[in-house]
Write a protein that holds these residues in place. Structure first.
Motif, PDB file in Angstrom:
ATOM      1  N   SER A  31      -0.406   5.584   1.318  1.00  0.00           N
ATOM      2  CA  SER A  31      -1.342   4.476   1.522  1.00  0.00           C
ATOM      3  C   SER A  31      -2.794   4.902   1.353  1.00  0.00           C
ATOM      4  O   SER A  31      -3.659   4.072   1.099  1.00  0.00           O
ATOM      5  CB  SER A  31      -1.129   3.839   2.888  1.00  0.00           C
ATOM      6  OG  SER A  31      -1.449   4.746   3.915  1.00  0.00           O
ATOM      7  N   TRP A  32      -3.074   6.188   1.479  1.00  0.00           N
ATOM      8  CA  TRP A  32      -4.440   6.669   1.307  1.00  0.00           C
ATOM      9  C   TRP A  32      -4.955   6.386  -0.100  1.00  0.00           C
ATOM     10  O   TRP A  32      -6.162   6.256  -0.299  1.00  0.00           O
ATOM     11  CB  TRP A  32      -4.543   8.159   1.628  1.00  0.00           C
ATOM     12  CG  TRP A  32      -3.750   9.036   0.700  1.00  0.00           C
ATOM     13  CD1 TRP A  32      -2.463   9.430   0.850  1.00  0.00           C
ATOM     14  CD2 TRP A  32      -4.203   9.594  -0.533  1.00  0.00           C
ATOM     15  NE1 TRP A  32      -2.078  10.208  -0.213  1.00  0.00           N
ATOM     16  CE2 TRP A  32      -3.121  10.322  -1.085  1.00  0.00           C
ATOM     17  CE3 TRP A  32      -5.396   9.553  -1.235  1.00  0.00           C
ATOM     18  CZ2 TRP A  32      -3.223  10.995  -2.296  1.00  0.00           C
ATOM     19  CZ3 TRP A  32      -5.502  10.229  -2.440  1.00  0.00           C
ATOM     20  CH2 TRP A  32      -4.414  10.941  -2.955  1.00  0.00           C
ATOM     21  N   ARG A  91       0.830  -1.202   0.000  1.00  0.00           N
ATOM     22  CA  ARG A  91       0.000   0.000   0.000  1.00  0.00           C
ATOM     23  C   ARG A  91       0.860   1.246   0.000  1.00  0.00           C
ATOM     24  O   ARG A  91       0.375   2.328  -0.262  1.00  0.00           O
ATOM     25  CB  ARG A  91      -0.906  -0.010   1.220  1.00  0.00           C
ATOM     26  CG  ARG A  91      -1.929  -1.116   1.165  1.00  0.00           C
ATOM     27  CD  ARG A  91      -2.779  -1.221   2.418  1.00  0.00           C
ATOM     28  NE  ARG A  91      -3.104   0.054   2.995  1.00  0.00           N
ATOM     29  CZ  ARG A  91      -2.960   0.336   4.291  1.00  0.00           C
ATOM     30  NH1 ARG A  91      -2.503  -0.564   5.122  1.00  0.00           N
ATOM     31  NH2 ARG A  91      -3.291   1.520   4.752  1.00  0.00           N
ATOM     32  N   SER A 108      -4.393   3.619  -2.013  1.00  0.00           N
ATOM     33  CA  SER A 108      -4.896   2.246  -2.020  1.00  0.00           C
ATOM     34  C   SER A 108      -6.149   2.121  -1.167  1.00  0.00           C
ATOM     35  O   SER A 108      -7.124   1.480  -1.573  1.00  0.00           O
ATOM     36  CB  SER A 108      -3.831   1.284  -1.503  1.00  0.00           C
ATOM     37  OG  SER A 108      -2.669   1.373  -2.277  1.00  0.00           O
ATOM     38  N   ASP A 109      -6.122   2.735   0.008  1.00  0.00           N
ATOM     39  CA  ASP A 109      -7.287   2.670   0.891  1.00  0.00           C
ATOM     40  C   ASP A 109      -8.494   3.354   0.259  1.00  0.00           C
ATOM     41  O   ASP A 109      -9.612   2.841   0.331  1.00  0.00           O
ATOM     42  CB  ASP A 109      -6.975   3.330   2.244  1.00  0.00           C
ATOM     43  CG  ASP A 109      -5.894   2.593   3.005  1.00  0.00           C
ATOM     44  OD1 ASP A 109      -5.661   1.395   2.714  1.00  0.00           O
ATOM     45  OD2 ASP A 109      -5.262   3.208   3.889  1.00  0.00           O
ATOM     46  N   LEU A 115     -10.067   1.160  -2.449  1.00  0.00           N
ATOM     47  CA  LEU A 115     -10.854   0.069  -1.871  1.00  0.00           C
ATOM     48  C   LEU A 115     -12.160   0.573  -1.268  1.00  0.00           C
ATOM     49  O   LEU A 115     -13.210  -0.054  -1.441  1.00  0.00           O
ATOM     50  CB  LEU A 115     -10.034  -0.673  -0.824  1.00  0.00           C
ATOM     51  CG  LEU A 115      -8.879  -1.506  -1.367  1.00  0.00           C
ATOM     52  CD1 LEU A 115      -8.110  -2.140  -0.224  1.00  0.00           C
ATOM     53  CD2 LEU A 115      -9.388  -2.570  -2.318  1.00  0.00           C
ATOM     54  N   VAL A 116     -12.122   1.709  -0.579  1.00  0.00           N
ATOM     55  CA  VAL A 116     -13.348   2.273   0.005  1.00  0.00           C
ATOM     56  C   VAL A 116     -14.328   2.644  -1.101  1.00  0.00           C
ATOM     57  O   VAL A 116     -15.528   2.355  -1.012  1.00  0.00           O
ATOM     58  CB  VAL A 116     -13.010   3.491   0.895  1.00  0.00           C
ATOM     59  CG1 VAL A 116     -14.264   4.277   1.254  1.00  0.00           C
ATOM     60  CG2 VAL A 116     -12.277   3.044   2.135  1.00  0.00           C
TER      61      VAL A 116
END
Length: 179
Positions: A155-156, A149, A158-159, A162-163
């Protein structure tokens, strides 16, 4: 062209070795019915499809092209520098992969390569690089493949992907449930 033939043969050899290596993966009786061999075989199949497309391209080009001899010394060196440049850029991609995360590192890597090989088409290059990074990340995550990530600063991305995808999936499920 001779280079295309060499690439085609190398691709077939790599695919054969890859498929042989997938037979060495142990099958587990417990767990996923597809087992651990499914994804590597899928990748091997795509490798064979890519080799087939290259073969079709070579076959079409053979019919359309007249023989040319490229004895230009500068042209030979230019191709060598392109290969060295791509190799160095790939090494940088590998080094940055963990730190930047899969999506960002892959998008930047592809964008730079596409900017060089597909010059002047910034919108198409940018969309292709970003969409490939995001969609392949989603495919890997849905197949339970852990991809980096990135550091906290990245990493935000990838997060967030997904969100957003999970939100879209839940909206689609709620719409389906209402019918």
């Amino acid at each position: 062209m001779m280079t295309d033939r060499v690439i085609f043969v190398c691709t077939l050899i790599i695919a054969a070795v890859y498929f042989y290596a997938t037979t060495l993966i142990p099958s587990l009786e417990i767990g996923d019915p597809l087992g651990p061999k499914a994804f590597p075989r899928l990748l091997g199949g795509f490798l064979l499809i890519a080799a087939g497309l290259l073969f079709l391209e070579m076959w079409k080009e053979r019919k359309q092209r007249t023989p040319q001899i490229d004895s230009d010394e500068a042209g030979i060196w230019r191709h060598g520098w392109v290969i060295v440049g791509v190799s160095v850029w790939t090494g940088i991609y590998y080094l940055a992969f963990e730190r930047l995360g899969y999506i960002l590192a892959t998008a930047v890597y592809l964008l730079a390569l596409m900017a060089w090989f597909n010059r002047g088409k910034w919108v198409a290059n940018g969309l292709t690089a970003v969409l490939f990074g995001v969609l392949s990340y989603l495919m890997f995550v849905k197949l339970d493949v852990n991809l980096p990530r990135g550091l906290v600063a990245f990493s935000w991305i990838s997060d967030g992907v997904l969100v957003a995808v999970n939100a879209v999936i839940s909206v689609i499920k709620s719409i389906r449930a209402s019918f």
